[in-house]
Every structure is written in C-alpha cells, then in structure tokens.
Design an enzyme around this catalytic site. Structure first.
Site, mmCIF file in Angstrom:
data_model
loop_
_atom_site.group_PDB
_atom_site.id
_atom_site.type_symbol
_atom_site.label_atom_id
_atom_site.label_comp_id
_atom_site.label_asym_id
_atom_site.label_seq_id
_atom_site.Cartn_x
_atom_site.Cartn_y
_atom_site.Cartn_z
ATOM 1 N N ASP A 1 0.846 -1.188 0.000
ATOM 2 C CA ASP A 1 0.000 0.000 0.000
ATOM 3 C C ASP A 1 0.887 1.245 0.000
ATOM 4 O OD1 ASP A 1 -1.810 1.991 0.534
ATOM 5 O OD2 ASP A 1 -2.804 0.947 2.186
ATOM 6 N N SER B 1 -9.338 5.608 -8.985
ATOM 7 C CA SER B 1 -9.483 6.221 -10.308
ATOM 8 C C SER B 1 -10.922 6.514 -10.754
ATOM 9 C CB SER B 1 -8.828 5.305 -11.348
ATOM 10 O OG SER B 1 -9.591 4.109 -11.488
ATOM 11 N N THR C 1 -4.313 13.033 -15.151
ATOM 12 C CA THR C 1 -5.537 13.013 -15.949
ATOM 13 C C THR C 1 -5.870 14.398 -16.506
ATOM 14 O OG1 THR C 1 -7.936 12.745 -15.729
ATOM 15 C CG2 THR C 1 -6.783 13.305 -13.743
ATOM 16 N N GLU D 1 -8.726 15.546 -16.274
ATOM 17 C CA GLU D 1 -9.820 16.080 -15.445
ATOM 18 C C GLU D 1 -9.358 17.205 -14.513
ATOM 19 O OE1 GLU D 1 -12.493 13.314 -13.684
ATOM 20 O OE2 GLU D 1 -12.539 12.057 -15.472
ATOM 21 N N TYR E 1 -12.246 13.156 -7.048
ATOM 22 C CA TYR E 1 -11.180 12.443 -7.770
ATOM 23 C C TYR E 1 -10.224 13.438 -8.419
ATOM 24 C CZ TYR E 1 -8.876 10.291 -11.787
ATOM 25 O OH TYR E 1 -7.933 9.912 -12.715
ATOM 26 N N LYS F 1 -6.196 14.272 -7.718
ATOM 27 C CA LYS F 1 -5.152 14.129 -8.738
ATOM 28 C C LYS F 1 -4.437 15.474 -8.933
ATOM 29 C CE LYS F 1 -4.241 11.017 -11.025
ATOM 30 N NZ LYS F 1 -3.277 9.898 -10.822
ATOM 31 N N TYR G 1 -25.987 8.693 -18.109
ATOM 32 C CA TYR G 1 -26.218 9.774 -17.145
ATOM 33 C C TYR G 1 -26.783 11.004 -17.862
ATOM 34 C CZ TYR G 1 -22.948 7.133 -14.100
ATOM 35 O OH TYR G 1 -22.306 6.178 -13.351
ATOM 36 N N ASP H 1 -28.381 12.193 -13.389
ATOM 37 C CA ASP H 1 -27.026 12.603 -13.756
ATOM 38 C C ASP H 1 -26.042 12.461 -12.590
ATOM 39 O OD1 ASP H 1 -25.130 13.491 -15.479
ATOM 40 O OD2 ASP H 1 -26.027 15.466 -15.821
ATOM 41 N N TYR I 1 -26.751 2.009 -9.154
ATOM 42 C CA TYR I 1 -27.820 2.233 -10.116
ATOM 43 C C TYR I 1 -29.223 2.217 -9.515
ATOM 44 C CZ TYR I 1 -24.000 2.601 -13.170
ATOM 45 O OH TYR I 1 -22.834 3.047 -13.732
HETATM 46 P P1 NAD Z 1 -7.354 1.453 -12.026
HETATM 47 O O1 NAD Z 1 -8.341 1.843 -10.982
HETATM 48 O O2 NAD Z 1 -7.734 0.465 -13.056
HETATM 49 O O3 NAD Z 1 -6.024 0.908 -11.330
HETATM 50 C C1 NAD Z 1 -5.457 1.509 -10.191
HETATM 51 C C2 NAD Z 1 -4.483 0.512 -9.582
HETATM 52 O O4 NAD Z 1 -3.885 1.136 -8.429
HETATM 53 C C3 NAD Z 1 -5.148 -0.778 -9.092
HETATM 54 O O5 NAD Z 1 -4.402 -1.894 -9.506
HETATM 55 C C4 NAD Z 1 -5.145 -0.638 -7.587
HETATM 56 O O6 NAD Z 1 -5.071 -1.885 -6.900
HETATM 57 C C5 NAD Z 1 -3.898 0.211 -7.354
HETATM 58 N N1 NAD Z 1 -3.958 0.945 -6.082
HETATM 59 C C6 NAD Z 1 -5.001 1.696 -5.635
HETATM 60 N N2 NAD Z 1 -4.714 2.177 -4.406
HETATM 61 C C7 NAD Z 1 -3.459 1.755 -4.101
HETATM 62 C C8 NAD Z 1 -2.612 1.934 -2.983
HETATM 63 N N3 NAD Z 1 -3.002 2.649 -1.925
HETATM 64 N N4 NAD Z 1 -1.391 1.365 -2.998
HETATM 65 C C9 NAD Z 1 -0.971 0.622 -4.066
HETATM 66 N N5 NAD Z 1 -1.754 0.389 -5.146
HETATM 67 C C10 NAD Z 1 -2.980 0.964 -5.170
HETATM 68 O O7 NAD Z 1 -6.883 2.821 -12.692
HETATM 69 P P2 NAD Z 1 -6.475 3.154 -14.185
HETATM 70 O O8 NAD Z 1 -7.680 3.531 -14.932
HETATM 71 O O9 NAD Z 1 -5.582 2.113 -14.687
HETATM 72 O O10 NAD Z 1 -5.644 4.494 -13.933
HETATM 73 C C11 NAD Z 1 -4.266 4.433 -13.629
HETATM 74 C C12 NAD Z 1 -3.741 5.835 -13.452
HETATM 75 O O11 NAD Z 1 -3.947 6.592 -14.643
HETATM 76 C C13 NAD Z 1 -4.404 6.625 -12.331
HETATM 77 O O12 NAD Z 1 -3.416 7.403 -11.699
HETATM 78 C C14 NAD Z 1 -5.413 7.499 -13.058
HETATM 79 O O13 NAD Z 1 -5.645 8.674 -12.332
HETATM 80 C C15 NAD Z 1 -4.681 7.766 -14.340
HETATM 81 N N6 NAD Z 1 -5.524 8.036 -15.515
HETATM 82 C C16 NAD Z 1 -6.528 7.166 -15.852
HETATM 83 C C17 NAD Z 1 -7.273 7.406 -17.003
HETATM 84 C C18 NAD Z 1 -8.363 6.464 -17.447
HETATM 85 O O14 NAD Z 1 -9.079 6.777 -18.396
HETATM 86 N N7 NAD Z 1 -8.548 5.321 -16.837
HETATM 87 C C19 NAD Z 1 -6.999 8.533 -17.783
HETATM 88 C C20 NAD Z 1 -5.982 9.399 -17.388
HETATM 89 C C21 NAD Z 1 -5.243 9.127 -16.262
HETATM 90 O O1 DAU Z 2 -10.616 11.890 -18.436
HETATM 91 C C1 DAU Z 2 -9.801 10.952 -17.808
HETATM 92 C C2 DAU Z 2 -10.577 10.214 -16.756
HETATM 93 O O2 DAU Z 2 -11.475 9.354 -17.436
HETATM 94 C C3 DAU Z 2 -9.695 9.427 -15.812
HETATM 95 O O3 DAU Z 2 -8.875 10.305 -15.092
HETATM 96 C C4 DAU Z 2 -10.548 8.603 -14.846
HETATM 97 O O4 DAU Z 2 -9.707 7.796 -14.032
HETATM 98 C C5 DAU Z 2 -11.466 7.722 -15.650
HETATM 99 O O5 DAU Z 2 -12.325 7.016 -14.786
HETATM 100 C C6 DAU Z 2 -12.294 8.552 -16.634
HETATM 101 O O6 DAU Z 2 -13.252 9.365 -15.919
HETATM 102 P P1 DAU Z 2 -14.759 9.558 -16.456
HETATM 103 O O7 DAU Z 2 -15.610 9.957 -15.337
HETATM 104 O O8 DAU Z 2 -14.776 10.413 -17.669
HETATM 105 O O9 DAU Z 2 -15.067 8.028 -16.927
HETATM 106 P P2 DAU Z 2 -16.367 7.114 -16.783
HETATM 107 O O10 DAU Z 2 -16.122 5.918 -17.637
HETATM 108 O O11 DAU Z 2 -16.752 6.910 -15.386
HETATM 109 O O12 DAU Z 2 -17.484 7.995 -17.481
HETATM 110 C C7 DAU Z 2 -17.363 8.411 -18.833
HETATM 111 C C8 DAU Z 2 -18.575 9.249 -19.159
HETATM 112 O O13 DAU Z 2 -19.740 8.408 -19.194
HETATM 113 C C9 DAU Z 2 -18.894 10.310 -18.122
HETATM 114 O O14 DAU Z 2 -19.401 11.446 -18.774
HETATM 115 C C10 DAU Z 2 -19.964 9.690 -17.248
HETATM 116 C C11 DAU Z 2 -20.728 8.804 -18.224
HETATM 117 N N1 DAU Z 2 -21.302 7.559 -17.695
HETATM 118 C C12 DAU Z 2 -20.492 6.751 -16.943
HETATM 119 C C13 DAU Z 2 -20.973 5.543 -16.442
HETATM 120 C C14 DAU Z 2 -20.104 4.648 -15.602
HETATM 121 C C15 DAU Z 2 -22.604 7.192 -18.002
HETATM 122 O O15 DAU Z 2 -23.320 7.930 -18.700
HETATM 123 N N2 DAU Z 2 -23.069 6.002 -17.521
HETATM 124 C C16 DAU Z 2 -22.323 5.163 -16.755
HETATM 125 O O16 DAU Z 2 -22.826 4.094 -16.317
#
Ligand code: NAD
Ligand code: DAU
Length: 370
Positions: free
Chosen positions: A63, A89, A151, A153, A176, A180, A233, A306, A367
């Site tokens: 951790d 995330s 990100t 965001e 979130y 970040k 949403y 939403d 949901y």
């Molecule tokens: P994810 O949630 O799939 O994976 C996160 C990982 O971090 C998991 O394996 C989890 O077990 C680990 N983790 C969480 N808390 C921890 C802790 N306290 N100690 C050690 N490990 C821990 O996330 P992801 O979507 O793969 O995102 C990875 C990174 O990229 C994040 O930093 C996220 O902010 C960033 N990011 C994600 C997206 C996206 O679209 N998913 C986009 C831009 C940036």
């Molecule tokens: O932009 C980068 C980010 O993208 C990352 O930093 C985050 O870790 C990642 O989770 C993602 O965030 P979003 O909130 O954009 O992703 P999510 O897939 O949750 O939602 C995408 C869009 O879809 C958002 O506008 C919310 C909407 N949504 C999401 C879910 C889960 C729906 O309409 N219905 C749904 O059930």
C-alpha cells in the site's frame, strides 16, 4: 543476472498499469520491472497472467499509503526510475467515498515522492564530482526519473469549443480530480524545491482490454451482453476524448525515455464523442458480433439521474507530445471499440470473476440510487 535499470511501476495490476508493465517487461529485457500494487477492488492479478513468470518482472503487494513500507522498499531496491500510476481512479466512487482518494492519491503520492527523493539525494551525493560524460548505463543519475501519470480532469470542464493545453489553469471539480490535481502540484513542487527529476502527463479517457466494468465502455459492453439496462447519465450529451489504452502505454514509454525533465505533456486522441453516441456505436457493434437483430441492443439504453457536478466536455490538445516526441494514436475509435468488444467477448471468465461478488453490491447501490 544484472539489469541495466530497476524500474518501479505503481498500480501495475490495474487497467492502464497492466498495459504499461506488459509493454516494459516485453520490450526491455535489460530492465527489471517491479510492480507495486495494493490489489484494491480495481487491482487484478489476472491482468498480468501472460508475463507474470518473466525473468525481468517482480510483483510486490503493498500500500503506497504505508509510509514506512514504501521507504523500506525503495531502500532495499534502489529503483532508478518510477512510473507512478497507483490511484483511486473512479469519479463516481470519489463522490461516495472521497476520503479513500485523499489517502491514496495525495498521501500515497507524497510517500512515493519522499522515498524516491531519498534515492535521488543518495545518487546526487555519490555522483558529486563525477564527470557527466558517461552513458546512462554507467551513470544512473542521468537516467533517474519520477514519472507521474495524471488526468485531463484536473483542467476542469470545457464548453462546446476549445482544448486543454499544458498551460490551461487547473480547475478540478470532483473529489477524484481534486485529489489528482493535488498530487500533480506536489510532484511539481518536489521538482522545484528538491530538484527531483520529474515528468508529468495528463491523459484523456482510456478504453480497451482489462478495464474494470465500472467505467462507461466496459460497463456498457457487459450490460449489453447480458441484456441489462445500459445507464446513460443525464441526456448523454457529456463529451469525452477517448484513447486506446495501448496508445497511452506507448506514450508513457516515449515520455519515460525521451520526455524533457520537468515537462508536462497532454495525451489524447483528438477523438471526442458524446456519451450517447459512444453507446450507439457499441450497440451497433454488439448487435453485429452477437448476431442480434439490428437495433436490438439500443432498446437497453436507459437514461438515469445525472452524476453530481458532471463535467460537460473534455478535449485534449496533444500537439506538444506529437511535435516533440513523435507520438500519435494508432487506431481509429471504430477499430478500437471493435477490438475492445472482441476482447471482452473472448474473455468471459475474466469478466465473470470481476462481476461476481463485491461488484454486484457496487452496481446495485450505484444504479438503484439513480
Ligand atoms: P485502475 O483503478 O484500473 O487501477 C489503479 C491501480 O492502483 C489498481 O491496480 C489498484 O489496486 C492500485 N492501487 C489503488 N490504491 C493503491 C494503494 N493505496 N497502494 C498501491 N496500489 C494501489 O486505474 P487506471 O484507470 O488504470 O488508472 C491508472 C492511473 O492513470 C491513475 O493514476 C489514473 O488517475 C490515471 N488516468 C486514468 C485514465 C483512465 O481513463 N482510466 C486517464 C488518465 C489518467
Ligand atoms: O478523463 C480521464 C478520466 O477518465 C480518468 O482520469 C478517470 O480515471 C477515468 O475514470 C475517466 O473518468 P470519467 O468519469 O470520464 O469516466 P467514466 O467511464 O466513469 O465515465 C465516462 C462518461 O460516461 C462520463 O461522462 C460519465 C458517463 N457515464 C459513466 C458511467 C459509468 C454514463 O453515462 N453512464 C455510466 O454508467
């Protein structure tokens, strides 16, 4: 066996992290890759199966919030590169339980920064007076790097026009993105104050294999497959800029090796879509792949309440990374979505393991409240 570099990836059992670790383990046999992951609900050892026995790969369960554990790990292993992805995330979860995000994303990042800073200090002291003409192989000080994955965001929300650039002011609007943003500021503060060689990237929405089905695309695929409602949403007009996850991993590889120290790069696909249009595309692809009557999956679309504070539009200007490092996305969205659907349909067991147990409870709470 001796390795040229020891690289720590945090969060490597998650979605993006598993792609990054896979790429590095396969592409760089001269590196020893450590994957530190707590294995939260989002971390999954099944994401790593194809390379878990590789000679240049080690998994460490731990951790990042545990300060003494992180320090000890760095002292024992003297990593000379860190790619920091570990984070909570999911935006919806941050709305329900913000505190977890503060601990992991902020305190955890500070712990990793402090531990890396100690190694960096030692490298600095040991290398004092050394001539800096040596190759990276001989002189770890020239190659040490703390790479923080962030990100888009953090930049807030856009109206109908414009793009986030590297100089867009921060304006995070969910727990979130605020956590970040705090982590990004801390990483840059450590560079400024302690000369830690950092690089930061801010990426748009990723999609592809191994994504946890709480996020829009895998959730929709899973629900369409199982004839469950596909929750959209609000009016589904919110817009995201989608990137194939392997293109993100390729960008991370480039930035880790060639990015300017101290720089920030935005990463995105110039690939904006309204959520409802993404769902329509998925329904069409799923109808074809599942052999359903055209239009059948669309019947599952269900508009729900939403997300509170729902950001309207994200769009990344990724021209800096393209210009400086020659990076560009490799797939069109149609190709990427089709490959993603194929992967989820072919990996039934992976999906089954994730969507049984605690996932059901999350899904019901999420949901049924809407
Ligand atoms: P994810 O949630 O799939 O994976 C996160 C990982 O971090 C998991 O394996 C989890 O077990 C680990 N983790 C969480 N808390 C921890 C802790 N306290 N100690 C050690 N490990 C821990 O996330 P992801 O979507 O793969 O995102 C990875 C990174 O990229 C994040 O930093 C996220 O902010 C960033 N990011 C994600 C997206 C996206 O679209 N998913 C986009 C831009 C940036
Ligand atoms: O932009 C980068 C980010 O993208 C990352 O930093 C985050 O870790 C990642 O989770 C993602 O965030 P979003 O909130 O954009 O992703 P999510 O897939 O949750 O939602 C995408 C869009 O879809 C958002 O506008 C919310 C909407 N949504 C999401 C879910 C889960 C729906 O309409 N219905 C749904 O059930």
């Amino acid at each position: 066996m001796s390795f040229q570099r020891k690289i720590l990836v945090t969060g490597g059992a998650g979605f993006i992290g598993s792609h990054v670790v896979r790429l590095f383990v396969n592409k760089y046999p001269q590196y020893l890759i450590f994957n530190l992951d707590k294995l939260t609900y989002a971390g999954n050892l099944e994401n790593l199966k194809d390379f878990e026995k590789s000679f240049n790969y080690r998994f460490i369960k731990g951790d990042i919030v545990d300060e003494s554990f992180v320090l000890k790990l760095f002292e024992e292993n003297k990593f000379d590169g860190v790619i920091h992805l570990a984070a909570e995330s999911h935006v919806d979860r941050s709305i329900v339980s913000p505190t977890d995000f503060i601990f992991t994303n902020i305190v955890g990042t500070v712990n990793v920064l402090n531990a890396a800073g100690k190694i960096w200090d030692n490298l600095n002291l040991n290398n004092k007076g050394q001539v800096s003409m040596e190759s990276e192989e001989q002189n770890p000080i020239s190659s040490f790097r703390f790479y923080h994955i962030s990100t888009d965001e953090v930049y807030g929300s856009l109206d109908e026009t414009g793009y986030f650039t590297e100089s867009t002011p921060y304006d995070p609007r969910s727990p979130y993105s605020a956590s970040k943003a705090a982590a990004d500021h801390l990483v840059r503060a450590y560079a400024h104050t302690y000369n830690l060689p950092v690089v930061v990237t801010n990426c748009s929405n990723n999609y592809g294999p191994y994504q946890f089905p709480e996020k829009l695309i895998p959730l929709a695929i899973n629900n369409i497959k199982n004839n469950l409602p596909v929750p959209v949403y609000g009016k589904g007009e919110n817009t995201r800029d989608w990137l194939w996850v392997e293109d993100h991993a390729a960008a991370i590889d480039l930035v880790f090796h060639k990015g300017r120290t101290g720089a920030t790069y935005n990463i995105g696909g110039f690939n904006e879509w309204k959520n409802l249009d993404v769902i329509h595309m998925l329904c069409k692809i799923m109808d074809e792949k599942l052999g359903r009557i055209k239009g059948k999956s669309e019947e599952l679309i269900t508009f729900v309440k939403d997300r509170p504070g729902h950001d309207m539009r994200y769009a990344i200007d990724s021209s800096l990374i393209s210009k400086e490092l020659g990076w560009k996305p490799s797939l069109t969205f149609e190709e990427g979505l089709s490959k993603t659907v194929d992967w989820y349909l072919a990996n039934e067991e992976w999906l089954q393991h994730i969507t049984s147990g605690a996932y059901q409870q999350y899904y019901q709470q999420q949901y049924h409240q809407r």
